[in-house]
Design an enzyme around this catalytic site. Structure first.
Site, PDB file in Angstrom:
ATOM      1  N   GLY A 197       0.811  -1.224   0.000  1.00 21.20           N
ATOM      2  CA  GLY A 197       0.000   0.000   0.000  1.00 21.20           C
ATOM      3  C   GLY A 197       0.837   1.263   0.000  1.00 21.20           C
ATOM      4  O   GLY A 197       2.060   1.218   0.113  1.00 21.20           O
ATOM      5  N   GLY A 205       2.502   3.612   1.593  1.00 18.49           N
ATOM      6  CA  GLY A 205       3.025   3.802   2.949  1.00 18.49           C
ATOM      7  C   GLY A 205       3.487   5.220   3.190  1.00 18.49           C
ATOM      8  O   GLY A 205       3.604   5.672   4.326  1.00 18.49           O
ATOM      9  N   ARG A 206       3.813   5.906   2.106  1.00 16.30           N
ATOM     10  CA  ARG A 206       4.213   7.316   2.272  1.00 16.30           C
ATOM     11  C   ARG A 206       3.779   8.141   1.072  1.00 16.30           C
ATOM     12  O   ARG A 206       4.406   9.149   0.740  1.00 16.30           O
ATOM     13  CB  ARG A 206       5.706   7.420   2.480  1.00 16.30           C
ATOM     14  CG  ARG A 206       6.505   6.784   1.368  1.00 16.30           C
ATOM     15  CD  ARG A 206       7.892   7.290   1.454  1.00 16.30           C
ATOM     16  NE  ARG A 206       8.789   6.441   0.701  1.00 16.30           N
ATOM     17  CZ  ARG A 206      10.061   6.669   0.626  1.00 16.30           C
ATOM     18  NH1 ARG A 206      10.570   7.708   1.240  1.00 16.30           N
ATOM     19  NH2 ARG A 206      10.835   5.879  -0.063  1.00 16.30           N
ATOM     20  N   LYS A 213       4.452  12.464  -2.146  1.00 15.44           N
ATOM     21  CA  LYS A 213       5.285  11.370  -1.628  1.00 15.44           C
ATOM     22  C   LYS A 213       6.130  11.913  -0.479  1.00 15.44           C
ATOM     23  O   LYS A 213       6.885  12.867  -0.667  1.00 15.44           O
ATOM     24  CB  LYS A 213       6.188  10.820  -2.739  1.00 15.44           C
ATOM     25  CG  LYS A 213       7.018   9.619  -2.305  1.00 15.44           C
ATOM     26  CD  LYS A 213       7.575   8.896  -3.491  1.00 15.44           C
ATOM     27  CE  LYS A 213       8.538   7.793  -3.097  1.00 15.44           C
ATOM     28  NZ  LYS A 213       9.071   7.098  -4.268  1.00 15.44           N
ATOM     29  N   ASP A 258       8.181   5.428   8.558  1.00 17.12           N
ATOM     30  CA  ASP A 258       7.666   6.712   9.069  1.00 17.12           C
ATOM     31  C   ASP A 258       6.798   7.506   8.100  1.00 17.12           C
ATOM     32  O   ASP A 258       6.278   8.559   8.472  1.00 17.12           O
ATOM     33  CB  ASP A 258       8.850   7.576   9.542  1.00 17.12           C
ATOM     34  CG  ASP A 258       9.860   7.824   8.434  1.00 17.12           C
ATOM     35  OD1 ASP A 258       9.566   7.491   7.268  1.00 17.12           O
ATOM     36  OD2 ASP A 258      10.948   8.353   8.734  1.00 17.12           O
ATOM     37  N   ASP A 263       4.621  -4.172  -7.211  1.00 20.48           N
ATOM     38  CA  ASP A 263       3.954  -2.963  -6.711  1.00 20.48           C
ATOM     39  C   ASP A 263       4.563  -1.713  -7.325  1.00 20.48           C
ATOM     40  O   ASP A 263       4.071  -0.609  -7.104  1.00 20.48           O
ATOM     41  CB  ASP A 263       4.032  -2.900  -5.178  1.00 20.48           C
ATOM     42  CG  ASP A 263       5.466  -2.974  -4.668  1.00 20.48           C
ATOM     43  OD1 ASP A 263       6.142  -3.978  -4.965  1.00 20.48           O
ATOM     44  OD2 ASP A 263       5.914  -2.046  -3.989  1.00 20.48           O
TER      45      ASP A 263
HETATM   46  P1  AMP Z   1       9.318   0.818  -2.434  1.00 22.29           P
HETATM   47  O1  AMP Z   1      10.393  -0.174  -2.293  1.00 22.29           O
HETATM   48  O2  AMP Z   1       9.765   2.272  -2.277  1.00 22.29           O
HETATM   49  O3  AMP Z   1       8.474   0.638  -3.641  1.00 22.29           O
HETATM   50  O4  AMP Z   1       8.355   0.629  -1.181  1.00 22.29           O
HETATM   51  C1  AMP Z   1       7.738  -0.575  -0.870  1.00 22.29           C
HETATM   52  C2  AMP Z   1       6.651  -0.317   0.140  1.00 22.29           C
HETATM   53  O5  AMP Z   1       7.192   0.293   1.305  1.00 22.29           O
HETATM   54  C3  AMP Z   1       5.546   0.605  -0.333  1.00 22.29           C
HETATM   55  O6  AMP Z   1       4.359   0.156   0.233  1.00 22.29           O
HETATM   56  C4  AMP Z   1       5.949   1.929   0.240  1.00 22.29           C
HETATM   57  O7  AMP Z   1       4.868   2.805   0.399  1.00 22.29           O
HETATM   58  C5  AMP Z   1       6.556   1.528   1.569  1.00 22.29           C
HETATM   59  N1  AMP Z   1       7.525   2.499   2.077  1.00 22.29           N
HETATM   60  C6  AMP Z   1       8.768   2.770   1.595  1.00 22.29           C
HETATM   61  N2  AMP Z   1       9.362   3.707   2.328  1.00 22.29           N
HETATM   62  C7  AMP Z   1       8.498   4.067   3.298  1.00 22.29           C
HETATM   63  C8  AMP Z   1       8.522   5.000   4.391  1.00 22.29           C
HETATM   64  N3  AMP Z   1       9.572   5.768   4.634  1.00 22.29           N
HETATM   65  N4  AMP Z   1       7.425   5.060   5.173  1.00 22.29           N
HETATM   66  C9  AMP Z   1       6.354   4.288   4.961  1.00 22.29           C
HETATM   67  N5  AMP Z   1       6.271   3.386   3.979  1.00 22.29           N
HETATM   68  C10 AMP Z   1       7.325   3.277   3.153  1.00 22.29           C
HETATM   69 MG    MG Z   2       6.964   1.439  -4.478  1.00 21.40          MG
END
Ligand code: AMP
Ligand code: MG
Length: 539
Positions: A110, A112-113, A133, A145, A280
């Site tokens: 989902g 997350g940020r 973002k 966070d 994702d």
């Molecule tokens: P990514 O590898 O950036 O595609 O992130 C994978 C998942 O981790 C996604 O659901 C992002 O929204 C979540 N995510 C990455 N960094 C953060 C963060 N600093 N805080 C919250 N969720 C995060």
């Molecule tokens: Mg991502």
């Protein structure tokens, strides 16, 4: 913007929120981390920050949103795009999706940020979703966070816009704003956390739907919501396919395969390595999405991955991207399966992906070397041997193709050209020119001779060929070290290089006299510096 369209101030932007209007919402409105069932999204507000400060914005993106950015009032713009002020008509939410990470099903991920603010309806009748973002935690933040740091935000902001101007399908970036707050990050996950400046990028796309949005429902056996989301996708971004039906679901899959193949061919053309091709991070619109530990090939090495997290398996290495996209499409096919209940037609589209990719990448490679026709008996060999030649010694991909256009093929047909003249146009591409001796030199010269003969056979005209090649071989890309230099300055409060690079990369195929220093090979100091050749997922 044409003359009938008027620019609008922030408060005059029109929103038409199709996503929230048509799809099921999470009933829970409190913002705490949880599994969210039977819903496409959770309403959530951005977290307010201390002192928003505008670093840069994209004029083209503001234009297609019909948004007038008043240079005298940067603060009100920064306020909105840091998430401090929610405009009337916005309905902020985070999306629920799952995904395969590094080949394994990871369950619910989902936004997350990322917080979607709403869909701008511009005067052309287009819907553009605005997404922040780094604007704070959401129900999907898991253990993290919800924030983003300046370094990764500069990279996302600049690269989105650079990719667009290179002609690569991508999400866009409207703005980059500092929050005035510090964020703790352990960049290499080695127990050395540091405080870094926090930032927010406003991303813009027709939709941010990913393969993972569909996968989560299929994985949970929630076919009702899977169908609702697929139907919604067809009715909004794939209207041309017709009203939803089983046949149209298949056409949707076929088109996603087609668009994904196009996107990957472009990545391979410009030397882009995404770095985290998890399902994702795959847009259903075939857009490059989620600029994290991506990198640009400097040395032409198909095994290179910029992502330190991927250093052992190298799953997401440059040369593996076409196969990974296919693997990801297979997962997307599995997610659609409950609506189709037959594997053959899905498999047909996957086979077509392979065909399209192969055909289009042959065309792409022949355009990169300036051939006007493709001769299927000999050109595949010419291209394959070029790939070998590029890997003999450290060769800068961007410079090589750009300079190859300078080779002269016209003139006396029978003249034998000497080695030094053959190599002269491309010598700049070599990191260690002293290595161009012996066997290496012989092999490179042999390839250039074959290539020159091939050009002569098709009576190629040098000037016309050069012009065509320069349309597909950029002179300027966001070299990893250039982004890092812009970050270093921005972290000191100097945003000039961010803005200079934004401007430079608006015209990547133009010569831009006076900017040559930005087209040079990576300097030696950047070879092993963090951020220039190695990136982590920490951002
Ligand atoms: P990514 O590898 O950036 O595609 O992130 C994978 C998942 O981790 C996604 O659901 C992002 O929204 C979540 N995510 C990455 N960094 C953060 C963060 N600093 N805080 C919250 N969720 C995060
Ligand atoms: Mg991502």
């Amino acid at each position: 913007m044409n003359s009938q369209q008027t620019a609008r101030n922030l408060d005059e932007l029109q929103f038409d929120n199709q996503f929230t209007r048509n799809l099921p919402a999470d009933d829970e409105t409190k913002n705490y981390r949880r599994q969210v069932m039977q819903a496409c999204y959770s309403p959530v507000l951005p977290t307010k920050v201390a002192r928003p400060q505008l670093v840069a914005y994209s004029k083209e993106v503001a234009d297609f949103l019909d948004l007038q950015v008043n240079p005298d009032e940067p603060d009100s713009f920064a306020d909105v795009f840091a998430g401090n002020r929610v405009l009337e008509g916005m309905e902020p939410f985070a999306m629920c999706y799952g995904g395969h990470q590094f080949g394994n099903w990871a369950g619910q991920l989902g936004d997350g940020r990322a917080i979607n603010l709403g869909e701008v309806l511009n005067q052309k009748g287009e819907h553009w979703t605005l997404q922040l973002k780094g604007a704070g935690p959401t129900p999907y933040s898991r253990t993290a966070d919800g924030l983003a740091v300046l370094r990764s935000s500069v990279r996302e902001f600049l690269c989105s816009e650079a990719m667009y101007h290179l002609g690569v399908p991508t999400t866009r970036a409207l703005s980059l704003v500092l929050t005035g707050e510090q964020v703790e990050r352990d960049m290499f996950y080695d127990g050395n956390p540091k405080l870094e400046p926090g930032a927010v990028v406003c991303r813009v796309a027709p939709s941010f739907l990913r393969f993972g949005n569909y996968q989560i429902f299929a994985a949970r056996g929630d076919i009702k919501n899977l169908r609702a989301l697929v139907d919604y996708t067809i009715r909004t971004d794939f209207k041309h396919l017709g009203e939803p039906s089983r046949a149209v679901y298949l056409r949707l899959f076929e088109e996603v395969c087609r668009r994904t193949a196009d996107m990957i061919v472009h990545w391979m053309r410009v030397g882009f390595v995404h770095g985290v091709m998890n399902t994702d991070n795959m847009s259903v619109l075939g857009l490059t999405i989620d600029y994290g530990p991506y990198g640009w090939l400097e040395d032409y090495d198909p095994n290179w991955t910029p992502n330190t997290t991927d250093a052992t398996g190298r799953r997401y290495r440059f040369g593996n991207q076409p196969q990974i996209a296919l693997w990801n499409l297979m997962q997307f096919a599995n997610a659609l399966y409950p609506l189709i209940e037959a594997t053959e037609p899905l498999q047909e589209s996957l086979d077509q992906y392979v065909d399209h990719f192969e055909k289009d990448s042959q065309t792409m490679m022949s355009e990169k070397i300036g051939l006007s026709t493709f001769q299927s008996d000999t050109d595949p060999q010419l291209i394959a041997s070029l790939q070998e030649v590029l890997q003999l010694v450290e060769t800068d991909m961007t410079i090589f193709f750009r300079k190859l256009s300078l080779l002269e093929s016209e003139g006396n047909q029978s003249a034998e050209i000497d080695e030094a003249s053959l190599l002269a146009p491309i010598m700049d591409a070599y990191y260690q020119p002293e290595q161009i001796v012996g066997d290496v030199r012989t092999k490179i010269c042999a390839w250039v001779r074959n290539y020159r003969n091939r050009l002569r056979d098709e009576h190629s005209l040098d000037a016309a060929r050069r012009e065509k090649m320069n349309f597909v071989n950029p002179k300027y890309v966001l070299r990893n070290y250039l982004a890092q230099l812009a970050i270093d300055k921005a972290e000191q409060g100097d945003f000039s290089l961010v803005n200079e690079l934004l401007e430079l990369l608006r015209h990547p195929y133009d010569e831009q006299p006076g900017q040559e220093q930005h087209a040079e090979k990576r300097p030696e100091w950047a070879r092993s510096r963090a951020g220039c050749s190695m990136l982590s997922c920490s951002s």
